[in-house]
Enzyme design. Structure first.
Site, PDB file in Angstrom:
ATOM      1  N   ARG A   1      35.064  78.831  30.807  1.00  0.00           N
ATOM      2  CA  ARG A   1      36.000  79.947  30.542  1.00  0.00           C
ATOM      3  C   ARG A   1      36.753  80.341  31.824  1.00  0.00           C
ATOM      4  O   ARG A   1      36.937  81.530  32.113  1.00  0.00           O
ATOM      5  CB  ARG A   1      35.262  81.182  29.996  1.00  0.00           C
ATOM      6  CG  ARG A   1      34.633  81.016  28.671  1.00  0.00           C
ATOM      7  CD  ARG A   1      35.630  80.667  27.562  1.00  0.00           C
ATOM      8  NE  ARG A   1      34.907  80.274  26.402  1.00  0.00           N
ATOM      9  CZ  ARG A   1      34.485  79.023  26.189  1.00  0.00           C
ATOM     10  NH1 ARG A   1      34.799  78.049  27.026  1.00  0.00           N
ATOM     11  NH2 ARG A   1      33.790  78.738  25.134  1.00  0.00           N
TER      12      ARG A   1
ATOM     13  N   SER B   1      34.665  86.374  21.227  1.00  0.00           N
ATOM     14  CA  SER B   1      33.507  86.759  22.040  1.00  0.00           C
ATOM     15  C   SER B   1      33.992  87.688  23.145  1.00  0.00           C
ATOM     16  O   SER B   1      34.892  87.334  23.895  1.00  0.00           O
ATOM     17  CB  SER B   1      32.871  85.514  22.681  1.00  0.00           C
ATOM     18  OG  SER B   1      32.451  84.648  21.667  1.00  0.00           O
TER      19      SER B   1
ATOM     20  N   GLU C   1      35.367  88.881  28.639  1.00  0.00           N
ATOM     21  CA  GLU C   1      36.218  87.687  28.587  1.00  0.00           C
ATOM     22  C   GLU C   1      37.711  88.047  28.456  1.00  0.00           C
ATOM     23  O   GLU C   1      38.552  87.421  29.113  1.00  0.00           O
ATOM     24  CB  GLU C   1      35.771  86.825  27.403  1.00  0.00           C
ATOM     25  CG  GLU C   1      36.426  85.471  27.352  1.00  0.00           C
ATOM     26  CD  GLU C   1      35.994  84.678  26.122  1.00  0.00           C
ATOM     27  OE1 GLU C   1      34.793  84.356  26.007  1.00  0.00           O
ATOM     28  OE2 GLU C   1      36.852  84.392  25.286  1.00  0.00           O
TER      29      GLU C   1
HETATM   30  C1  FAD Z   1      38.692  85.775  16.183  1.00  0.00           C
HETATM   31  C2  FAD Z   1      38.769  85.161  17.560  1.00  0.00           C
HETATM   32  C3  FAD Z   1      38.045  84.018  17.858  1.00  0.00           C
HETATM   33  C4  FAD Z   1      38.138  83.433  19.140  1.00  0.00           C
HETATM   34  N1  FAD Z   1      37.406  82.308  19.403  1.00  0.00           N
HETATM   35  C5  FAD Z   1      37.474  81.711  20.615  1.00  0.00           C
HETATM   36  C6  FAD Z   1      36.723  80.528  20.900  1.00  0.00           C
HETATM   37  O1  FAD Z   1      36.033  79.987  20.046  1.00  0.00           O
HETATM   38  N2  FAD Z   1      36.820  80.002  22.133  1.00  0.00           N
HETATM   39  C7  FAD Z   1      37.602  80.543  23.112  1.00  0.00           C
HETATM   40  O2  FAD Z   1      37.642  80.004  24.229  1.00  0.00           O
HETATM   41  N3  FAD Z   1      38.339  81.658  22.875  1.00  0.00           N
HETATM   42  C8  FAD Z   1      38.300  82.260  21.658  1.00  0.00           C
HETATM   43  N4  FAD Z   1      39.012  83.405  21.405  1.00  0.00           N
HETATM   44  C9  FAD Z   1      39.836  83.991  22.475  1.00  0.00           C
HETATM   45  C10 FAD Z   1      41.329  83.600  22.407  1.00  0.00           C
HETATM   46  O3  FAD Z   1      41.701  83.173  21.129  1.00  0.00           O
HETATM   47  C11 FAD Z   1      41.683  82.493  23.404  1.00  0.00           C
HETATM   48  O4  FAD Z   1      41.380  82.907  24.711  1.00  0.00           O
HETATM   49  C12 FAD Z   1      43.163  82.125  23.331  1.00  0.00           C
HETATM   50  O5  FAD Z   1      43.418  80.973  24.105  1.00  0.00           O
HETATM   51  C13 FAD Z   1      44.094  83.245  23.784  1.00  0.00           C
HETATM   52  O6  FAD Z   1      45.414  82.816  23.492  1.00  0.00           O
HETATM   53  P1  FAD Z   1      46.574  83.862  23.271  1.00  0.00           P
HETATM   54  O7  FAD Z   1      47.834  83.100  23.126  1.00  0.00           O
HETATM   55  O8  FAD Z   1      46.233  84.797  22.168  1.00  0.00           O
HETATM   56  O9  FAD Z   1      46.560  84.616  24.659  1.00  0.00           O
HETATM   57  P2  FAD Z   1      46.938  86.158  24.921  1.00  0.00           P
HETATM   58  O10 FAD Z   1      45.815  87.008  24.431  1.00  0.00           O
HETATM   59  O11 FAD Z   1      48.291  86.441  24.416  1.00  0.00           O
HETATM   60  O12 FAD Z   1      46.935  86.191  26.517  1.00  0.00           O
HETATM   61  C14 FAD Z   1      45.721  86.043  27.235  1.00  0.00           C
HETATM   62  C15 FAD Z   1      46.069  85.758  28.695  1.00  0.00           C
HETATM   63  O13 FAD Z   1      46.771  84.516  28.771  1.00  0.00           O
HETATM   64  C16 FAD Z   1      48.028  84.701  29.410  1.00  0.00           C
HETATM   65  N5  FAD Z   1      49.014  83.811  28.806  1.00  0.00           N
HETATM   66  C17 FAD Z   1      49.418  83.751  27.517  1.00  0.00           C
HETATM   67  N6  FAD Z   1      50.377  82.816  27.375  1.00  0.00           N
HETATM   68  C18 FAD Z   1      50.579  82.290  28.606  1.00  0.00           C
HETATM   69  C19 FAD Z   1      51.453  81.301  29.142  1.00  0.00           C
HETATM   70  N7  FAD Z   1      52.336  80.653  28.386  1.00  0.00           N
HETATM   71  N8  FAD Z   1      51.383  81.026  30.469  1.00  0.00           N
HETATM   72  C20 FAD Z   1      50.508  81.681  31.271  1.00  0.00           C
HETATM   73  N9  FAD Z   1      49.682  82.634  30.832  1.00  0.00           N
HETATM   74  C21 FAD Z   1      49.720  82.927  29.512  1.00  0.00           C
HETATM   75  C22 FAD Z   1      48.372  86.163  29.180  1.00  0.00           C
HETATM   76  O14 FAD Z   1      49.310  86.628  30.129  1.00  0.00           O
HETATM   77  C23 FAD Z   1      47.000  86.800  29.327  1.00  0.00           C
HETATM   78  O15 FAD Z   1      46.667  86.921  30.693  1.00  0.00           O
HETATM   79  C24 FAD Z   1      38.954  84.012  20.131  1.00  0.00           C
HETATM   80  C25 FAD Z   1      39.691  85.168  19.822  1.00  0.00           C
HETATM   81  C26 FAD Z   1      39.602  85.739  18.556  1.00  0.00           C
HETATM   82  C27 FAD Z   1      40.407  86.959  18.233  1.00  0.00           C
END
Ligand code: FAD
Length: 348
Positions: free
Chosen positions: A160, A246, A340
């Site tokens: 992570r 998580s 996280e």
């Molecule tokens: C129901 C649920 C289940 C999940 N299961 C998992 C799992 O199994 N495994 C896991 O690892 N995670 C999991 N997650 C966490 C999450 O989905 C991941 O971390 C995901 O990659 C976040 O992506 P996002 O586009 O929503 O990021 P955001 O929440 O929009 O952003 C998170 C961070 O990433 C940065 N970011 C976003 N886009 C970019 C970009 N293009 N360039 C640089 N930085 C950027 C943002 O600025 C911020 O700092 C889960 C979340 C939920 C709600």
């Protein structure tokens, strides 16, 4: 516009401005303009790993609206490369990969959010991590003011964790990394069979031994079923999924810090990884726990590791719950759980 509408926890106050970029040039322009005049910047994908303060974010929020997936090399030796723009929904890419028999994505089915955010924390689930697929990350380097291509080794992926994530805490960049991801190129192979199954619960669901390869469509279906049962697939009708997944990472600690009976997995530098969910449950927090009977935030009723919004929770409610759980685990076991999600405008 409230950030609650852009995040899966559905909390967070207003942003000064929201820019939807529909081209790479527009994305870079928006980031460059914000950085040039010192305006705080939040690049948002699916908002599934964000906890935004009720006061909101006094800065520019930028969303990559592009969702383009291209096969850039289907080499005769069986290897292939796929490039996806940062805004591409991750699970849309996984679905396309499974349908196209691009092996290796299947265990990462159902993770919400954008492709551009996956390298940030090296998303992982069911024994797979995105680092196993990433070949190259094309970024906008906010410090250098130029496009920078990061090969796999430069991403310094960990559990992570990545160099991109760490760049948020060095210098003025947070809550978005110094490197804004423009697109990601993945390298894999054509195969109708999955990568070896590396997670016991998944192997049990598939009724195979660990290490077996099974049709990738079956892995995707099994993972989606397992995840849904834990409230880990987004469903607007199910408050257990109004979460950031998580909420705490699994602690990596010296072996003698792990309580008797808790799971232990080998980690780097002679340390061991234990289970945050085990610690939370054995510190006395059960599914559905809330700080007060009518509190609008609680642990998921399906999974103790997810903090959830029951409908009208605020960021302050989520923070109060997070602190109660973190402090309870620390008091009982002396281990400090690390959140996280990326916190915007608040501290846990
Ligand atoms: C129901 C649920 C289940 C999940 N299961 C998992 C799992 O199994 N495994 C896991 O690892 N995670 C999991 N997650 C966490 C999450 O989905 C991941 O971390 C995901 O990659 C976040 O992506 P996002 O586009 O929503 O990021 P955001 O929440 O929009 O952003 C998170 C961070 O990433 C940065 N970011 C976003 N886009 C970019 C970009 N293009 N360039 C640089 N930085 C950027 C943002 O600025 C911020 O700092 C889960 C979340 C939920 C709600």
């Amino acid at each position: 516009m409230n950030l609650a509408s852009l995040t899966t926890l559905r909390v967070g106050g207003p942003a000064r401005e929201l820019i939807e970029a529909d081209s790479e040039a527009a994305l870079i322009d928006a980031v460059r303009a914000a950085d040039a005049d010192g305006t705080p910047l939040l690049v948002v994908g699916g908002g599934s790993n964000l906890l935004v303060a009720d006061e909101g974010f006094d800065g520019v929020v930028v969303r990559d609206a592009r969702e383009d997936v291209s096969l850039v090399n289907d080499g005769a030796c069986g290897g292939l490369s796929i490039t996806a723009t940062a805004g591409t929904r991750w699970d849309r890419l996984v679905a396309q990969a499974v349908e196209s028999e691009w092996s290796g994505f299947e265990a990462l089915s159902g993770i919400p959010g954008s492709t551009g955010a996956t390298p940030m924390q090296n998303v992982g689930a069911y024994g797979a991590e995105v680092k196993d697929l990433v070949a190259v990350i094309r970024t906008w380097d906010r410090e250098a003011g130029s496009v920078r291509t990061l090969p796999l080794v430069k991403a310094e992926f960990g559990y992570r964790d990545s160099m991109l994530k760490r760049s948020m805490t060095h210098g003025p960049w947070g809550p978005t990394p110094r490197y804004v991801v423009l697109d990601v190129t993945f390298h894999t192979r054509m195969a109708s069979l999955s990568a070896p199954v590396r997670y016991q619960q998944l192997a049990t669901a598939l009724d195979v031994e660990l290490g077996a390869r099974v049709p990738i469509t079956e892995v995707r279906e099994a993972v989606l079923a397992l995840r849904s049962a834990k409230g880990m697939v987004l469903d607007p009708a199910d408050h257990d999924t109004w979460s950031a997944g998580s909420f705490f990472t699994n602690p990596i600690v010296p072996d003698d810090a792990v309580p008797a009976g808790a799971p232990r997995y080998p980690a780097a530098d002679g340390l061991v990884k234990t289970s945050a969910a085990w610690l939370i449950e054995h510190a006395g927090f059960s599914k559905g726990f809330a700080v007060a009977p009518d509190a609008p935030a609680s642990l998921s009723t399906k999974h103790t590791l997810a903090l959830t919004n029951r409908g009208d929770a605020t960021a302050a409610d989520i923070v109060a719950l997070a602190r109660a759980v973190r402090d309870g685990v620390r008091e009982r076991f002396g281990i400090s759980l690390v959140p996280e999600p990326v916190a915007v405008g608040l501290e846990i």
